[in-house]
Design a protein around this motif. Structure first.
Motif, PDB file in Angstrom:
ATOM      1  N   GLU A 176      19.180  25.593  40.730  1.00 47.69           N
ATOM      2  CA  GLU A 176      18.995  25.938  39.315  1.00 47.69           C
ATOM      3  C   GLU A 176      17.837  26.915  39.147  1.00 47.69           C
ATOM      4  OE1 GLU A 176      20.909  25.260  36.675  1.00 47.69           O
ATOM      5  OE2 GLU A 176      22.256  24.508  38.247  1.00 47.69           O
ATOM      6  N   ARG A 215      14.946  18.057  52.968  1.00 43.52           N
ATOM      7  CA  ARG A 215      14.678  17.528  51.635  1.00 43.52           C
ATOM      8  C   ARG A 215      15.955  16.922  51.036  1.00 43.52           C
ATOM      9  NH1 ARG A 215      10.050  16.258  51.489  1.00 43.52           N
ATOM     10  NH2 ARG A 215      10.126  16.156  49.208  1.00 43.52           N
ATOM     11  N   ARG A 216      15.799  15.930  50.154  1.00 44.84           N
ATOM     12  CA  ARG A 216      16.956  15.275  49.564  1.00 44.84           C
ATOM     13  C   ARG A 216      17.732  16.261  48.691  1.00 44.84           C
ATOM     14  NH1 ARG A 216      12.506  14.017  46.608  1.00 44.84           N
ATOM     15  NH2 ARG A 216      12.703  13.899  44.321  1.00 44.84           N
ATOM     16  N   TRP A 217      19.007  15.943  48.453  1.00 45.54           N
ATOM     17  CA  TRP A 217      19.868  16.892  47.758  1.00 45.54           C
ATOM     18  C   TRP A 217      19.416  17.136  46.319  1.00 45.54           C
ATOM     19  CZ3 TRP A 217      22.421  20.831  48.873  1.00 45.54           C
ATOM     20  CH2 TRP A 217      23.230  21.447  47.916  1.00 45.54           C
ATOM     21  N   LYS A 218      18.865  16.122  45.652  1.00 42.14           N
ATOM     22  CA  LYS A 218      18.404  16.309  44.275  1.00 42.14           C
ATOM     23  C   LYS A 218      17.401  17.455  44.205  1.00 42.14           C
ATOM     24  CE  LYS A 218      17.273  15.377  39.929  1.00 42.14           C
ATOM     25  NZ  LYS A 218      16.100  16.254  39.751  1.00 42.14           N
ATOM     26  N   GLU A 219      16.504  17.512  45.170  1.00 41.75           N
ATOM     27  CA  GLU A 219      15.506  18.582  45.187  1.00 41.75           C
ATOM     28  C   GLU A 219      16.166  19.937  45.459  1.00 41.75           C
ATOM     29  OE1 GLU A 219      11.690  19.656  47.959  1.00 41.75           O
ATOM     30  OE2 GLU A 219      11.810  17.599  47.162  1.00 41.75           O
ATOM     31  N   ASN A 220      17.131  19.954  46.371  1.00 41.55           N
ATOM     32  CA  ASN A 220      17.835  21.209  46.641  1.00 41.55           C
ATOM     33  C   ASN A 220      18.667  21.653  45.440  1.00 41.55           C
ATOM     34  OD1 ASN A 220      16.925  21.805  49.246  1.00 41.55           O
ATOM     35  ND2 ASN A 220      18.412  20.432  50.200  1.00 41.55           N
ATOM     36  N   ALA A 221      19.244  20.704  44.720  1.00 41.77           N
ATOM     37  CA  ALA A 221      20.008  21.058  43.524  1.00 41.77           C
ATOM     38  C   ALA A 221      19.089  21.679  42.473  1.00 41.77           C
ATOM     39  CB  ALA A 221      20.700  19.819  42.957  1.00 41.77           C
ATOM     40  N   ASP A 222      17.875  21.159  42.347  1.00 42.00           N
ATOM     41  CA  ASP A 222      16.907  21.755  41.419  1.00 42.00           C
ATOM     42  C   ASP A 222      16.549  23.167  41.860  1.00 42.00           C
ATOM     43  OD1 ASP A 222      16.872  19.462  39.899  1.00 42.00           O
ATOM     44  OD2 ASP A 222      15.035  18.662  40.806  1.00 42.00           O
TER      45      ASP A 222
END
Length: 286
Positions: free
Chosen positions: A230, A220-227
């Motif tokens: 959180e 999965r893209r990093w934006k999704e992993n960053a979410d």
């Protein structure tokens, strides 16, 4: 929440130094059945191919929702692939194979490999309200594995949200079991973001007590992993790796640990400690 670390091998080439073991979580074998319902949505954007897909759908009556494929690797081949990547880092490999709603891969490799390093695990499909979640249930007791799988299959076939806490509570009574929310923001084909967000809020409200960790996913893209990071902070749970390997390239992320067995690793995660290492292939286009 305990100490959580996320490292990237291209930034820290010696990130594995000081750890004893590497853990691969969330990998698929030929025992996973993968639906092809997503294909038309992507293929209709390709000139020429779009017309072919439309022909087969309209004229030939092809229903992609009924079509499926299986990943290419046998359990033994998948185990060897993941072990080799971890061993190349100078670490003792532990590999948890998690096919979709199927435990045969884990049972098979446990015949010849050390069960302490190769637990019986599954990626459980959990319909919930108008969405679908995927839970990684790791280190299922071998003597009760088929019984557990029957309980999970019954819920998947006839989902009743009120029954989910009781099932999770039964699983969590075994101290060595690990329950992970895999790719929590991933949308199953046909599920809307609004419906998924509503379902996610409810499942967190009613079941968070039985979830041990949230997965950072290697596909999965990093934006999704960053979410997801959180989300883990919000609910005071550790983040954990999940390679989600389906093909012939090893997992794009693993966990680093000093545990001597998978059960010891589970205990470490239960205390909130998790060290994740992203491998070079995570940076490469899918």
């Amino acid at each position: 929440m305990g100490e959580n670390k996320v490292k990237f091998v291209w930034r820290e080439p010696r990130a594995a130094h000081g750890f004893h073991s590497g853990v691969c979580l969330h990998g698929h074998t030929m025992h996973s059945v993968e639906c092809l319902s997503f294909l038309p949505r992507h293929l209709h954007h390709v000139p020429g191919i779009s017309q072919v897909v439309s022909y087969y759908e309209r004229v030939r009556g092809v229903d992609f929702a009924r079509a499926w494929w299986t990943p290419p690797l046998t359990p033994a081949s998948a185990l060897r692939l993941e072990r080799e990547q971890i061993a190349a880092l100078g670490l003792r490999p532990m590999v948890s194979l998690t096919d979709h709603d199927d435990i045969e891969g884990g049972l098979a490799v446990g015949v010849t490999a050390d069960p302490a390093d190769t637990p019986v695990s599954v990626e459980w499909t959990v319909p919930y309200e108008r969405s679908i979640f995927h839970l990684g249930v790791h280190n299922i007791p071998r003597n009760a594995a088929r019984e557990w799988m029957r309980a999970m299959a019954e819920y998947t076939k006839d989902p009743r949200e009120a029954m989910l806490p009781a099932i999770l509570d039964e699983f969590s009574r075994v101290p060595d079991v690990l329950i992970v929310v895999n790719h929590p923001f991933w949308l199953e084909e046909g599920v809307t973001e609004d419906d998924h967000r509503t379902a996610l809020e409810r499942i967190m409200r009613e079941c968070i007590g039985w979830f041990d960790a949230f997965e950072l996913n290697g596909t999965r893209r990093w934006k999704e992993n960053a979410d997801t990071i959180e989300l883990a902070r919000t609910y005071e749970r550790p983040a954990i790796s999940g390679g989600d390997r389906h093909a012939c390239e090893p997992s794009a992320c693993i966990n680093l640990t000093n545990a001597g067995s998978f059960a010891e690793f589970v205990s470490e995660i239960h205390t909130g400690r998790s060290s994740i290492l992203f491998m070079p292939q995570y940076r490469e286009p899918m």
